[in-house]
Design a protein around this motif. Sequence first.
Motif: not given
Ligand code: MG
Length: 481
Positions: A396, A291, A361, A265, A363, A386, A262
């Motif tokens: 979270r 983000r 992703m 992030d 999410e 997420d 990935r």
């Molecule tokens: Mg995530």
Amino acid sequence: MRAASGTARDILTIQHAILTDDTLLASVGARLRDGVAPDMAWRTMLEAEIASYRMASDPMFRARAADFEDVRDRVLEALAGLQHQPVIPTGVVYCAADITPRTFLAHDWTGGGIALGGGGPLAHVTALARQRGVPMLTGLVAGDQCGPDARLHLPETGTPVLLDADAGEMFVAYATKSRTRRDTPLPRPAPPAIAPLPADVTLMVNVSTVDDLAGIAPGGWRGVGLVRTEFLFAGKPSDETDQLNAFRKLLAHANGQPVIIRLFDHGGDKPGPDDVRNGMDRTSNPLLGMRGIRRILAQPDDIVPQLRALLRAAADGDIRILVPMVTHPGEVDAVSSLVADEARALAAAGMAHRVPPLGIMVEVPAAALTLERFAAADFFSIGTNDLAQYTLAIGRDEPHLAHRLRADDPAVLALIGMCVRAAAAMGKPINLCGEAAGDATQIEALFDAGVRSFSVAPASFAAASHALAACRHRQADVKEV
Ligand code: MG
Ligand code: PEP
């Protein structure tokens, strides 16, 4: 400072002098009164001092610049709510309100554990602890009380505690008289055997460092479903060569199996290497801000070394690129065009490379609800951590509502089912790599929603394999009836 001696004492004396310097403090104070933000006021003043010390002809004064830099960064860290790295002895249970991913990664947790008054099971630092098999409790409350007022009074340093992460309990100040001292960590039970998986089910692993993968025994896992690159170098800056070497090592450990890497992030609770110096995201909700891909596209030059390293490593094996936090199809097109630019540059320089598959992703509900708009992606990976957070409006790292932040919530499950069907209609692979995949109490619901490819923390692998094998048996029993 009194406890320090020698050079340490000298350094602390200088830093103390900087922090209490009347002229400096008066200048910062004047800027604050002018409405300048505290971090900006502090940074501007300190950088002016640093520049003047750097230009000094006397080498002793030039060397002083480093002390100013250290003080600048430590105050900025404190203003950003980041603690300076605490010193944590090995083999202890670290009890605190919370812990940053950076502190977690800087420490050897062999024989130790973590107990937090805050945090949550889906916080990024908890995912790291799960990956490493470090016992960790979050959202501790005292006794059988619950609710926001029942927060545990964290034990004083040196208090004996017993941490039972499986039972979700910590015993504080237990009877010490009968306690035998051990210099070596307690022997650990042998890891449970991996259950044979149904033929149509794939189980992969999530990793955050090269060592995570090096520690996993071969067999059972069918590749790496998620490499969280923002943790690969413990939050420190890395160049193209560092990343290329890390990706090649991951490929070597994966031994011909796919490695899904990935892109950074950064943002939210995962600060990038420059965040402390440049100022953290001060919006009221950084997880809804700059983000993942949003940040990558805002500063595309920063991702170039990572893209080049990925393209070069892809010449050696089955690398696949995963884009975090996608909410708009234009973001996929923009990354594809950055990848194409770097492929052209590598070709022009005569360097071996390959353009790997590019996945996203899933999410954020915006992507999950309209997956067909993202047909430019080659594959999908559902991030339930997420997706649950953004669907249920529960952070979270929110300890009081952690029990409700689940991927088997009907609303989250409905989105997951939609994604599985949309991916099948597009003929594209879809995997699920959130923490729920490693939770035996949720995996059945995910299987029933149609998910057949999962990626879990190595420590959850065996339990997930048993839960998936049981899902298949249950399905076979239902057919027989
Ligand atoms: Mg995530
Ligand atoms: C997720 O959101 O489920 C995920 C796997 O990504 P991360 O936990 O790193 O945000």
